[in-house]
Design a protein around this motif. Structure first.
Motif, short mmCIF file in Angstrom:
data_model
loop_
_atom_site.label_atom_id
_atom_site.label_comp_id
_atom_site.label_asym_id
_atom_site.label_seq_id
_atom_site.Cartn_x
_atom_site.Cartn_y
_atom_site.Cartn_z
N HIS A 161 98.01 43.33 18.80
CA HIS A 161 99.19 42.77 18.15
C HIS A 161 100.38 42.72 19.09
O HIS A 161 101.17 41.77 19.05
N ALA A 168 96.54 37.63 18.28
CA ALA A 168 96.13 38.55 17.22
C ALA A 168 95.48 37.80 16.06
O ALA A 168 94.43 38.21 15.56
N TYR A 325 99.37 43.91 10.74
CA TYR A 325 100.26 42.77 10.95
C TYR A 325 101.25 42.65 9.79
O TYR A 325 102.47 42.53 10.00
#
Length: 485
Positions: A161, A168, A325
């Motif tokens: 990330h 990602a 995320y």
């Protein structure tokens, strides 16, 4: 302190007067098209198809869980349609917090954002434990489930990330595709052993009101199965958190939400019927790997069951990765606007909110390593999720009635009837969490109380007026004032 746009809201002068504040808090725009967003929506959820939902069989039996899944599916579908409209109006990283901020004020925005944050910090911690269990059961590299595996999960996937959002999301799409393909292959294999008589083989509790072969635990079992019916869809509502990094979010966000929800419904139906019909509801109701049990029972592992077992690990990785995320973007938006400490929203040269990734990751790892109780953490996450669903649905209702002329590039089919349905079902699911795990519900309330005390005492007086979600709300207040004049 400078007065904000309403009498109840004050903003810090130092943060929003300097243009460098937002420049140091910028995400990489245009990184995700509708396909990557769709993959993200499925990735949030796909691990729930491999395990967890089956525990609902022990609460409501096949009929109870089936009805609960249908009702929760309706709730998520209605919520997704409402969020599609809201995200087209306000395509920022704030997601649910931004919607509630305009509709329900600063308190509503904070309550919603905090509930979402509870979900997206606790869920990855729980899934890291499940990944450790899978690694141990598969005998991968001779590793046992424990803190080294949890640490590796957080370190590797947070590292991806930090590399960049485009990279990602592409990684997430590939892993998710593997997990979805495995579910389809599982369904084909399991349906070869399907028998309708296996569906309702759980012994009936004769003392339960309304009990029968399809509802062995009575009518109350339907309600108790709500949180497990959610597992087929839990997390899809996080897609709007990627709006600020999406290509043409006004068009791509509603499309991605609708397509991902359609895929999840298909996977839920196939998985539910294939697993219970192949081996029986009683056999899989407490299984940690119900799909593998459905394929092999007490017999030796087959090539297909081994493949599904490995694919289950891929599903867990996909959900773990995407939930990290989502949590980082919600934390980023809340801190950028001053609801949480502002340094948490700083972004790197690759436009990643590095502290928003590292600090929740550290908290998640600490919880996983210290407790090892993945089920309890998931129940806390579900509690936070249901609160956020109710508040987001309420935001849609309020904005439709208070601001009917607001420009809406996408309009929710059914209007407020759709969001009202989501609101009522979300409240029902919230109450149902107390039927499943009272301790988890009260722990979540305790976390909520601490967060609210911080907001009441400090952060509500230090908000950042130039944050996108705050500007959006300020515009509404200014327009209302002009109308009064």
């Amino acid at each position: 302190m400078a007065e904000g746009t309403t009498r109840k809201t004050t903003y810090t002068a130092d943060a929003h007067s300097d243009d460098t504040y937002l420049k140091r808090r910028m995400l990489r725009r245009g990184s995700a098209g509708w396909l990557l967003l769709t993959g993200l929506g499925v990735a949030y959820v796909v691990s729930g198809d491999f395990s967890g939902w089956n525990i609902g069989l022990s609460k409501g039996g096949f009929g109870g869980l089936a009805i609960a899944t249908v009702l929760m599916g309706v709730m998520y579908a209605c919520l997704v349609f409402a969020l599609a409209e809201l995200s087209a109006i306000l395509p920022t990283a704030g997601g649910g917090y931004g919607f509630a901020r305009r509709a329900l004020g600063t308190w509503g925005g904070f309550l919603t954002g905090t509930a979402i944050l509870i979900e997206y910090i606790l869920a990855p911690a729980a899934i890291s434990i499940f990944i450790g269990d899978y690694v141990e059961s598969l005998g991968l590299f001779g590793l046992e489930s424990g803190w080294p595996v949890y640490l590796a999960c957080f370190a590797v996937f947070i590292g991806i990330h930090l590399w960049g959002v485009g990279e990602a999301l592409r990684f997430s799409l590939v892993v998710t595709a593997i997990a979805v393909a495995a579910l389809l292959i599982f369904a084909v294999g399991a349906f070869t052993d399907f028998s309708a008589g296996n569906l309702d083989d759980i012994p009936v509790d004769g003392d339960a009101f309304g009990s029968g072969s399809w509802l062995p635990f009575g009518l109350l079992g339907i309600w108790a199965a709500f949180p497990f019916g959610m597992w087929f869809f839990l997390g899809v509502e996080g897609v709007p958190l990627a709006a600020e990094e999406a290509k043409d979010p006004v068009r791509s966000m509603p499309r991605a939400l609708a397509v991902s929800m359609g895929i999840l419904v298909l996977l839920a139906v196939l998985t539910f019927f294939a697993a219970t019909g192949a081996r029986g509801s009683a056999a899989i109701q407490e299984a940690g790997n119900p799909l593998v049990v459905a394929l092999q029972g007490d017999g030796e592992a087959s090539a297909l069951s081994r493949f599904v077992n490995y694919a289950g690990l891929a599903g867990l990785v996909a959900s773990f990765f995407s939930l990290i995320y989502a949590g980082s973007r919600q934390l980023f938006a809340l801190s950028r606007a001053g609801y949480l400490p502002r340094f948490l929203s700083l972004t790197s040269r690759r436009k990643s909110p590095y502290l928003g990734l590292l600090i929740p990751g550290a908290i998640g790892f600490a919880l996983a390593a210290s407790t090892g109780n993945g089920a309890r953490m998931l129940n806390i996450a579900v509690f936070g999720a249901t609160i956020s669903y109710a508040l987001m649905a309420l935001s849609h209702i309020v904005l439709r009635r208070r601001e009917p002329h607001l420009h809406r590039p996408y309009r929710t089919p059914g209007g407020t009837l759709t969001s009202t349905t989501a609101f009522v079902l979300a409240l029902s699911a919230l109450v149902a969490t107390f039927l499943v795990d009272k301790d988890a519900a009260f722990i979540a309330l305790g976390v909520y109380a601490v967060a609210l005390a911080y907001f009441a005492i400090y952060s509500r007086r230090h908000l950042v007026a130039r944050a996108p979600e705050e500007e959006f709300a300020a515009l509404a207040a200014a327009e209302a004032e002009l109308e009064r004049d």
